[in-house]
Design a protein around this motif. Structure first.
Motif, PDB file in Angstrom:
ATOM      1  N   ILE A  53       0.852  -1.204   0.000  1.00 43.75           N
ATOM      2  CA  ILE A  53       0.000   0.000   0.000  1.00 43.75           C
ATOM      3  C   ILE A  53       0.884   1.249   0.000  1.00 43.75           C
ATOM      4  O   ILE A  53       0.657   2.205  -0.744  1.00 43.75           O
ATOM      5  CB  ILE A  53      -0.975  -0.016   1.209  1.00 43.75           C
ATOM      6  N   TRP A  54       1.924   1.228   0.825  1.00 43.53           N
ATOM      7  CA  TRP A  54       2.890   2.347   0.843  1.00 43.53           C
ATOM      8  C   TRP A  54       3.451   2.570  -0.569  1.00 43.53           C
ATOM      9  O   TRP A  54       3.519   3.703  -1.052  1.00 43.53           O
ATOM     10  CB  TRP A  54       4.026   2.028   1.837  1.00 43.53           C
TER      11      TRP A  54
ATOM     12  N   THR B 263       4.207   5.803  -5.329  1.00 43.94           N
ATOM     13  CA  THR B 263       4.330   5.981  -6.784  1.00 43.94           C
ATOM     14  C   THR B 263       3.154   6.780  -7.345  1.00 43.94           C
ATOM     15  O   THR B 263       3.306   7.470  -8.349  1.00 43.94           O
ATOM     16  CB  THR B 263       4.439   4.637  -7.537  1.00 43.94           C
ATOM     17  N   GLY B 264       2.002   6.706  -6.662  1.00 49.87           N
ATOM     18  CA  GLY B 264       0.846   7.482  -7.117  1.00 49.87           C
ATOM     19  C   GLY B 264       1.114   8.976  -7.117  1.00 49.87           C
ATOM     20  O   GLY B 264       0.644   9.707  -7.988  1.00 49.87           O
ATOM     21  N   VAL B 265       1.853   9.454  -6.124  1.00 51.05           N
ATOM     22  CA  VAL B 265       2.156  10.881  -6.037  1.00 51.05           C
ATOM     23  C   VAL B 265       3.454  11.214  -6.757  1.00 51.05           C
ATOM     24  O   VAL B 265       3.618  12.295  -7.332  1.00 51.05           O
ATOM     25  CB  VAL B 265       2.259  11.327  -4.552  1.00 51.05           C
ATOM     26  N   HIS B 266       4.407  10.250  -6.731  1.00 50.13           N
ATOM     27  CA  HIS B 266       5.734  10.533  -7.278  1.00 50.13           C
ATOM     28  C   HIS B 266       5.724  10.433  -8.799  1.00 50.13           C
ATOM     29  O   HIS B 266       6.352   9.568  -9.398  1.00 50.13           O
ATOM     30  CB  HIS B 266       6.755   9.566  -6.668  1.00 50.13           C
ATOM     31  N   GLN B 267       4.968  11.314  -9.402  1.00 46.67           N
ATOM     32  CA  GLN B 267       4.825  11.349 -10.864  1.00 46.67           C
ATOM     33  C   GLN B 267       5.200  12.756 -11.327  1.00 46.67           C
ATOM     34  O   GLN B 267       4.781  13.736 -10.699  1.00 46.67           O
ATOM     35  CB  GLN B 267       3.360  11.093 -11.250  1.00 46.67           C
ATOM     36  N   PRO B 268       5.950  12.853 -12.422  1.00 44.09           N
ATOM     37  CA  PRO B 268       6.391  14.182 -12.878  1.00 44.09           C
ATOM     38  C   PRO B 268       5.233  15.173 -13.043  1.00 44.09           C
ATOM     39  O   PRO B 268       5.376  16.343 -12.677  1.00 44.09           O
ATOM     40  CB  PRO B 268       7.047  13.894 -14.227  1.00 44.09           C
ATOM     41  N   TYR B 269       4.083  14.708 -13.539  1.00 39.37           N
ATOM     42  CA  TYR B 269       2.977  15.638 -13.797  1.00 39.37           C
ATOM     43  C   TYR B 269       2.322  16.134 -12.514  1.00 39.37           C
ATOM     44  O   TYR B 269       1.582  17.113 -12.548  1.00 39.37           O
ATOM     45  CB  TYR B 269       1.940  15.008 -14.736  1.00 39.37           C
TER      46      TYR B 269
ATOM     47  N   GLU C 142      -7.273   6.525  -2.666  1.00 37.88           N
ATOM     48  CA  GLU C 142      -7.525   7.844  -3.243  1.00 37.88           C
ATOM     49  C   GLU C 142      -7.749   8.908  -2.178  1.00 37.88           C
ATOM     50  O   GLU C 142      -7.448  10.073  -2.370  1.00 37.88           O
ATOM     51  CB  GLU C 142      -8.774   7.796  -4.136  1.00 37.88           C
ATOM     52  N   PHE C 143      -8.348   8.504  -1.081  1.00 34.23           N
ATOM     53  CA  PHE C 143      -8.775   9.501  -0.109  1.00 34.23           C
ATOM     54  C   PHE C 143      -8.955   8.865   1.253  1.00 34.23           C
ATOM     55  O   PHE C 143      -9.607   7.835   1.376  1.00 34.23           O
ATOM     56  CB  PHE C 143     -10.121  10.110  -0.543  1.00 34.23           C
ATOM     57  N   THR C 144      -8.365   9.464   2.263  1.00 33.88           N
ATOM     58  CA  THR C 144      -8.674   9.065   3.633  1.00 33.88           C
ATOM     59  C   THR C 144      -8.849  10.326   4.468  1.00 33.88           C
ATOM     60  O   THR C 144      -8.034  11.240   4.372  1.00 33.88           O
ATOM     61  CB  THR C 144      -7.577   8.156   4.250  1.00 33.88           C
ATOM     62  N   PRO C 145      -9.911  10.397   5.233  1.00 34.21           N
ATOM     63  CA  PRO C 145     -10.100  11.601   6.042  1.00 34.21           C
ATOM     64  C   PRO C 145      -9.140  11.659   7.217  1.00 34.21           C
ATOM     65  O   PRO C 145      -8.894  12.715   7.762  1.00 34.21           O
ATOM     66  CB  PRO C 145     -11.547  11.471   6.529  1.00 34.21           C
ATOM     67  N   GLU C 146      -8.610  10.504   7.585  1.00 37.05           N
ATOM     68  CA  GLU C 146      -7.737  10.472   8.762  1.00 37.05           C
ATOM     69  C   GLU C 146      -6.285  10.549   8.344  1.00 37.05           C
ATOM     70  O   GLU C 146      -5.870   9.880   7.404  1.00 37.05           O
ATOM     71  CB  GLU C 146      -7.934   9.141   9.495  1.00 37.05           C
ATOM     72  N   PRO C 147      -5.492  11.321   9.062  1.00 40.23           N
ATOM     73  CA  PRO C 147      -4.059  11.319   8.766  1.00 40.23           C
ATOM     74  C   PRO C 147      -3.481   9.954   9.121  1.00 40.23           C
ATOM     75  O   PRO C 147      -3.659   9.471  10.233  1.00 40.23           O
ATOM     76  CB  PRO C 147      -3.500  12.414   9.680  1.00 40.23           C
ATOM     77  N   ASP C 148      -2.826   9.317   8.162  1.00 42.32           N
ATOM     78  CA  ASP C 148      -2.227   8.005   8.418  1.00 42.32           C
ATOM     79  C   ASP C 148      -0.719   8.110   8.265  1.00 42.32           C
ATOM     80  O   ASP C 148      -0.176   9.209   8.131  1.00 42.32           O
ATOM     81  CB  ASP C 148      -2.830   6.949   7.483  1.00 42.32           C
ATOM     82  N   MET C 149      -0.038   6.959   8.303  1.00 44.01           N
ATOM     83  CA  MET C 149       1.426   6.992   8.234  1.00 44.01           C
ATOM     84  C   MET C 149       1.918   7.593   6.923  1.00 44.01           C
ATOM     85  O   MET C 149       2.930   8.276   6.905  1.00 44.01           O
ATOM     86  CB  MET C 149       1.992   5.581   8.397  1.00 44.01           C
ATOM     87  N   PHE C 150       1.207   7.337   5.837  1.00 41.65           N
ATOM     88  CA  PHE C 150       1.664   7.916   4.567  1.00 41.65           C
ATOM     89  C   PHE C 150       1.574   9.439   4.632  1.00 41.65           C
ATOM     90  O   PHE C 150       2.483  10.150   4.223  1.00 41.65           O
ATOM     91  CB  PHE C 150       0.842   7.376   3.388  1.00 41.65           C
TER      92      PHE C 150
ATOM     93  N   ILE D 188      -0.653  16.948  -0.475  1.00 38.98           N
ATOM     94  CA  ILE D 188       0.362  16.089  -1.084  1.00 38.98           C
ATOM     95  C   ILE D 188       0.056  14.612  -0.857  1.00 38.98           C
ATOM     96  O   ILE D 188       0.245  13.780  -1.738  1.00 38.98           O
ATOM     97  CB  ILE D 188       1.769  16.451  -0.523  1.00 38.98           C
ATOM     98  N   SER D 189      -0.459  14.274   0.325  1.00 33.32           N
ATOM     99  CA  SER D 189      -0.664  12.858   0.657  1.00 33.32           C
ATOM    100  C   SER D 189      -2.060  12.358   0.286  1.00 33.32           C
ATOM    101  O   SER D 189      -2.365  11.189   0.489  1.00 33.32           O
ATOM    102  CB  SER D 189      -0.425  12.625   2.151  1.00 33.32           C
TER     103      SER D 189
END
Ligand SMILES: [Fe+2]
Length: 337
Positions: free
Chosen positions: A41-42, A47-53, A129-137, A201-202
Motif C-alpha cells: 500500500i505504501w 508511486t501514485g504521487v511521485h509522478q512528474p505531472y 484515493e482519499f482518507t479523512p484520517e491522517p495516516d502513516m503515509f 500532497i498525501s
C-alpha cells in the motif's frame, strides 16, 4: 499494531484521542513489523504521487526534503531511519504513537519539545484515493520531508508556544492557521501556484482536484500565468469575498449536519450549496475547490475543520509572507505573560 481489516465508519468527526502512556510505544520500542500488504500500500501511494505531472505542482522545498529523506518507495521506513535523516538537520524528533488522531493539546505539548508524532495506522487499499484520517503515509511522506529544513522547523516552532498560552477561542483559530498552512497551504513559486500542505500532497484525490483547478483557472481566463498570479488571485478574492464567506458559512452548516462525511457526499452537497446560495459556478467559482489568499479573517471564520472534504485552499505569496502572517497572529499570544 493496527490492522486495517475493519476500518471504522467515518461519520464526519474523527474522535480525538488522548495519549494513554500505558498503551503507548516506549522510547526503545518504536518500530513495527509491517506486513507485506502494508508495504505494498505504501508503494502504491508513493508511486501514485511521485509522478512528474504531479511533482511539478509541488513546491521545491518538498522535493528537496524528499531527496534528503531517502525514503524507499517500496518499503515503509523505520522510525530510526526517519530520525537519522531529520534530527541532525533541524533537531526535530519523530515519535510513534498508538493514537490515530491526537488531541490538539497533547499534540502541541509534544510539538513544544520539537517532537513530531506519527501514527501507527495506515489506510486500507480502498482508501488509496482519499482518507479523512491522517495516516502513516500522510505523516511520513507529506510532512517529514519538510522537517529536514530550517524554514519549516521555524514555521512549526511558531504554533506550540502560542497554542499553550492561547484562550480556548484562540486555540481554535491556531488550529485553523496550522491546518490551512502546513496541511492545506499553497505558495507562489516560479509564477505558479505550488502545493505546500501535507494534506494535499498525501491525498491523491485532493492533489488531483487542486492541480485541475490550476489548469481551470487559466482555461477559464480567471488567472493569466504570464502575469502576477498572487495579485490576480487577490483581486478575484476581494471582488468575491462576501460570496466566499457565504460559502464557508454554508459548508460549516453542512458539516454540522453530517453532510460532509464522505468525499462523494462532500462534493455533491457543496455543488448544491452553490445552487441554494444562487452563486453561479463560473469564473472564480467555476472549480471543485476555491483558491484564496491566506487571509486570517477568512480562515478564522471557518469554525470547524472540514476533514472529509476541503472546499478551500489558501495561498501565500511566499514562505516569507506565510511567516509574517502567522507571526502577526501567533507572536502577540506567545509573548503574553
Ligand atoms: Fe498532518
Amino acid at each position: 499494531m493496527t490492522t486495517n481489516q475493519n476500518p471504522p465508519t467515518y461519520t464526519g468527526d474523527i474522535a480525538e484521542q488522548h495519549i494513554d502512556p500505558a498503551r503507548e510505544y516506549s522510547a526503545e520500542n518504536q518500530e513495527i513489523n509491517f506486513s507485506a500488504e502494508q508495504h505494498a500500500i505504501w508503494a502504491d501511494l508513493y508511486t501514485g504521487v511521485h509522478q512528474p505531472y504531479l511533482l511539478e505542482h509541488i513546491c521545491q522545498e518538498f522535493k528537496d526534503g524528499l531527496a534528503l529523506m531517502e525514503l524507499d518507495p517500496q518499503q515503509m521506513p523505520t522510525v530510526a531511519h526517519l530520525n537519522a535523516r531529520i534530527t541532525p538537520r533541524t533537531g526535530w524528533r519523530i515519535e510513534r504513537t498508538a493514537v490515530r488522531y491526537t488531541l490538539a493539546d497533547d499534540w502541541y505539548k509534544k510539538f513544544a519539545q520539537r517532537i513530531f508524532l506519527i501514527t501507527d495506522y495506515l489506510r486500507s487499499r480502498d482508501q488509496i484515493e482519499f482518507t479523512p484520517e491522517p495516516d502513516m503515509f500522510h505523516d511520513i511522506f507529506g510532512h517529514l520531508p519538510y522537517l529536514t529544513m530550517e524554514f519549516y522547523a521555524r514555521i512549526e516552532d511558531k504554533f506550540a508556544p502560542a497554542y499553550l498560552k492561547a484562550t480556548p477561542d484562540e486555540k481554535e483559530v491556531i488550529k485553523r492557521l496550522a491546518w490551512y498552512s502546513t496541511e492545506f497551504g499553497l505558495v507562489v513559486q516560479d509564477h505558479r501556484f505550488k502545493i505546500f500542505g501535507a494534506g494535499i500532497i498525501s491525498g491523491r484525490a485532493e492533489l488531483a482536484n487542486t492541480v485541475m483547478e490550476f489548469y481551470r483557472l487559466s482555461r477559464d481566463m480567471v488567472i493569466d500565468y504570464s502575469g502576477n498570479v498572487f495579485e490576480q488571485l487577490n483581486e478575484q478574492f476581494l471582488a468575491h469575498r462576501d460570496d466566499v464567506h457565504r460559502i464557508i458559512d454554508g459548508v460549516n452548516g453542512l458539516h454540522q449536519r453530517g453532510q460532509m462525511s464522505s468525499q462523494d457526499q462532500g462534493w455533491n452537497v457543496v455543488h448544491s450549496l452553490y445552487e441554494t446560495l444562487g452563486i453561479a459556478r463560473e469564473g472564480y467559482f467555476g472549480g471543485e475547490v476555491i483558491l484564496a489568499p491566506f487571509d486570517l479573517e477568512t480562515i478564522a471564520r471557518i469554525p470547524k475543520t472540514v476533514y472529509a472534504f476541503n472546499p478551500m485552499f489558501f495561498v501565500c505569496e511566499s514562505f516569507e509572507q506565510m511567516d509574517a502572517l502567522l507571526d502577526s497572529y501567533l507572536k502577540p499570544i506567545t509573548l503574553r505573560n
